[in-house]
Write a protein that holds these residues in place. Structure first.
Motif, short mmCIF file in Angstrom:
data_model
loop_
_atom_site.label_atom_id
_atom_site.label_comp_id
_atom_site.label_asym_id
_atom_site.label_seq_id
_atom_site.Cartn_x
_atom_site.Cartn_y
_atom_site.Cartn_z
N THR A 121 60.00 47.30 32.30
CA THR A 121 59.45 47.63 33.62
C THR A 121 57.98 47.98 33.51
N THR A 122 57.61 48.77 32.52
CA THR A 122 56.21 49.13 32.32
C THR A 122 55.37 47.90 32.01
N ALA A 123 55.86 47.03 31.16
CA ALA A 123 55.12 45.81 30.82
C ALA A 123 54.91 44.93 32.05
N VAL A 124 55.95 44.79 32.87
CA VAL A 124 55.84 43.98 34.08
C VAL A 124 54.85 44.60 35.04
N ASP A 125 54.91 45.92 35.22
CA ASP A 125 53.97 46.62 36.09
C ASP A 125 52.53 46.41 35.61
N LEU A 126 52.32 46.52 34.31
CA LEU A 126 50.98 46.32 33.77
C LEU A 126 50.49 44.89 33.98
N CYS A 127 51.37 43.93 33.78
CA CYS A 127 50.99 42.53 34.01
C CYS A 127 50.60 42.32 35.47
N GLU A 128 51.38 42.90 36.39
CA GLU A 128 51.09 42.75 37.81
C GLU A 128 49.73 43.36 38.15
N LYS A 129 49.49 44.57 37.68
CA LYS A 129 48.22 45.25 37.98
C LYS A 129 47.04 44.53 37.34
N LEU A 130 47.23 44.06 36.12
CA LEU A 130 46.17 43.33 35.44
C LEU A 130 45.85 42.04 36.18
N SER A 131 46.88 41.34 36.65
CA SER A 131 46.63 40.09 37.39
C SER A 131 45.85 40.36 38.67
N LEU A 132 46.16 41.47 39.35
CA LEU A 132 45.43 41.82 40.58
C LEU A 132 43.98 42.16 40.27
N LEU A 133 43.75 42.92 39.21
CA LEU A 133 42.39 43.29 38.83
C LEU A 133 41.58 42.06 38.43
N LEU A 134 42.16 41.20 37.61
CA LEU A 134 41.44 40.01 37.18
C LEU A 134 41.14 39.07 38.35
N THR A 135 42.01 39.04 39.34
CA THR A 135 41.75 38.23 40.53
C THR A 135 40.54 38.78 41.28
N LEU A 136 40.44 40.10 41.36
CA LEU A 136 39.31 40.71 42.07
C LEU A 136 37.96 40.34 41.46
N VAL A 137 37.94 40.11 40.16
CA VAL A 137 36.68 39.77 39.49
C VAL A 137 36.57 38.28 39.19
#
Length: 97
Positions: free
Chosen positions: A11-27
């Motif tokens: 669950t933690t790994a999936v949450d981190l992947c989701e947040k990382l994908s959102l952050l990388l999209t922003l930049v």
């Protein structure tokens, strides 16, 4: 027990992947964002349709912003398949996705 610890790590790994994908999209780092979203999708438990739908939504957003409109539409179709149509009394998080 061990299964609970493993499930928590997933669950933690999936949450981190989701947040990382959102952050990388922003930049505007779409390739890396796509990789993070797909990594999260690969780790989602098959019964966690809402989490998978959120990642598919993120993937659709990545593809749309990267002008891959067919892939964006495919991700949106995947969201529809995962959670189906929403009703008035559905879970707010499900409706948001």
């Amino acid at each position: 027990g061990q299964p609970a610890v493993a499930a928590g790590r997933t669950t933690t790994a999936v949450d981190l992947c989701e947040k990382l994908s959102l952050l990388l999209t922003l930049v505007d780092r779409f390739g890396e964002a796509r990789t993070a979203a797909l990594a999260g999708l690969a780790r989602v438990h098959p019964e966690d349709a809402l989490r998978a739908a959120r990642l598919q939504y993120a993937l659709g957003n990545i593809e749309f912003q990267d002008h891959n409109f067919d892939a964006a539409l495919a991700a949106c179709d995947a969201v529809d398949e995962l959670i189906g149509p929403c009703g008035v009394n559905d879970d707010p998080e499900r409706v948001d996705v």
